[in-house]
Design a protein around this motif. Structure first.
Motif: not given
Ligand SMILES: Cc1cc2nc3c(=O)[nH]c(=O)nc-3n(C[C@H](O)[C@H](O)[C@H](O)COP(=O)(O)OP(=O)(O)OC[C@H]3O[C@@H](n4cnc5c(N)ncnc54)[C@H](O)[C@@H]3O)c2cc1C
Length: 469
Positions: A209-211, A214, A216, A261, A263, A267-268, A271, A412-413
């Motif tokens: 999930r994004t912050r 959502e 993804v 999105e 991202l 970001d990955w 992650y 992403g966070e």
């Protein structure tokens, strides 16, 4: 099976991307938001909380060992060498295979017992420092061989980092290891099952999930970048950090342009580092050896223990002579034997000793050795790293989430707790286990319980069920 393969970590303070942009890389300050602000979270207050703090635990001083840049398997072998056939060493940090795991620790206990058996005369008095899995395993072997064994343990319980808690929880929770890593030689899952302990396969496919909450699709870009950097490093003359390998191989040069999105490719990579590299080692990519870090792409799934890891020790510990709540602070030896001094000032003598205390305890020189340990031991203690991974267990009145995914992650966070395990589908109980690793774990280790909980609840916000309109 690879060590601690399934798990995940957090990205705050990660500097690969910043480093990639620099000509002369320099340490980059952390950009993590301060967790000390006690903003009330939208996530409901839990009924029961259990938080670990392994880095400040005086009898652990970290969670498990990892291969720091420049450390090699030879360092582990050196740490496991006996000194003058009097002082022996065991514990996960000395394990040739699967260091940092329960399997590795147990194998090290078996090895130390066989080393003692090879040279000790029948009936000798053997002292073992530490009643974790390495110490209890060694003690059981030597008692079975007819030696006179006493185990000295600083805590008021056995198990060490295996720390199962049942009171106040609907099922036993694990404050230390939760997962079983089988090896070619040993099937810990079968053993636990035979002891009546419940285990379930744990598939590592996460819900991401994004912050903003959502859901993804996970992108393979981060895993591929780390795998590429590690294979680049394998061809270098010298070991470098994973961070350096990512930068110098070009793998860290990923686009920072956000997609629909929000991202980016970069970001990955963050992650991957947050949710895998850091939790697997308890260390940042700048601390980890690129030669000896395992690439998560080839990781197998593990099994999760639901019925009490500590059951593994109970049988072996039965009938052992145990001295609990006894801190050893000095180990001296000469040609005639060993002498141990306790925190109370009392002394104990024996023919030989097996020291199984964690690497963190040795690094902090919490035990004085006389004569001083040989150069090779001191080199190994300095070279190997002690990582930090902490857990928070939360029991809620009812689930505030809707997802039935077992593994939750955040992309992403810069989340302090980017990885959660949802015990609901595994046990039917609204219980979550959060993980925090590396520098984030060290930073939050200073918080009081209230602030630590607040940080954890804030991290859970992406998983709040969306209210009905
Ligand atoms: C949060 C966390 C998660 C983990 N997850 C997993 C996992 O999923 N799977 C896995 O396989 N492994 C995992 N591990 C690693 C695993 O727990 C360890 O590798 C293993 O339990 C280490 O056993 P040991 O006997 O070497 O050390 P320990 O269990 O630490 O035993 C050493 C003993 O020495 C005692 N001691 C220390 N100092 C003194 C002193 N001065 N005097 C007397 N006694 C002393 C300690 O109290 C302790 O009981 C995890 C560890 C942690 C902390």
């Amino acid at each position: 099976m690879k060590r601690r393969t399934f798990l995940l970590g957090t990205a705050s303070g990660f500097s690969v991307l910043a480093l990639a942009a620099c000509v002369a890389p320099a340490p980059v300050p952390t950009t993590s938001p301060s967790p000390t602000t006690l903003t009330p979270s939208l996530v409901p207050q839990p009924l029961t909380v259990s938080r670990t703090n392994w880095s400040t635990d005086p009898f652990s001083r970290g969670s498990f060992s990892y291969a720091a840049v420049g450390a090699t398997p030879e360092h582990r072998a050196a740490l496991g060498q006996a000194v003058d056939a009097r002082v022996f060493f065991a514990g996960e940090a000395t394990a040739a295979d699967e260091p940092g795991t329960v399997q590795g620790a147990r194998a090290s206990g078996l090895l130390a017992a066989s080393q003692v058996r090879d040279i000790a005369a029948p009936g000798e008095r053997i002292t073992i420092v530490g009643a974790g899995i390495a110490g209890i395993t060694a003690a059981r072997e030597l008692v079975n061989d007819g030696f006179n064994v006493v185990v000295i343990e600083a805590r008021d319980r056995i198990g060490g980092r295996i720390d199962t808690v049942s009171a106040d929880w609907p099922f036993p929770i694990e404050r230390g290891p939760s997962f079983v890593h089988n090896t070619a030689d040993s099937f810990l899952d079968d053993e636990l099952t035979a002891l009546g302990v419940k285990l379930l396969p744990f598939v590592r496919t996460p819900e991401v999930r994004t912050r903003a909450g959502e859901v993804v699709e996970v992108s393979p870009l981060g895993t591929q970048a780390v795998a590429g950097a590690l294979s680049w490093a394998a061809n270098q003359q010298q070991d470098v950090s994973v961070e350096r390998a990512l930068v110098d191989s070009g793998e860290a040069s990923l686009s920072k342009t956000p997609n629909a999105e929000g991202l980016s490719d970069a970001d990955w990579l963050e992650y991957e580092i947050a949710t895998k590299l850091k939790v697997e080692t308890g260390a940042t990519p700048s601390q980890q050896s690129a030669w000896y870090t395992t690439d998560s792409a080839s990781a197998d799934d593990d099994q999760i223990v639901l019925g009490g890891y500590s059951t593994l020790l109970a049988g072996d510990a039965e009938g052992l002579e145990l001295l609990l709540s006894s801190v050893v602070n000095r180990v001296a030896h000469d040609d005639d034997g060993v002498s141990l001094r306790l925190g109370t000032g009392e002394s104990l003598s024996a023919d030989r000793v097996i020291v199984t205390v964690p690497l963190g305890v040795l690094k902090d020189a919490a035990i004085e050795f006389s004569p001083a340990l040989p150069f090779a031991h001191r080199g190994a203690i300095g070279a190997l790293g002690m990582g930090v991974v902490d857990k928070i267990w939360l029991r809620f009145d009812a689930p505030f989430w809707e997802t039935s995914a077992r593994l939750w992650t955040i992309v992403g966070e810069d989340a302090d707790f980017p990885v959660w395990i949802n015990m609901m589908p595994l046990t039917g109980e609204p219980v979550l286990m959060g993980l925090i690793a590396a520098e984030n774990a060290t930073r939050l280790s200073e918080l009081d319980d209230e602030a630590f909980l607040a940080a954890a609840l804030t991290a859970l916000e992406p998983f709040l069920a969306v209210p009905d309109q």
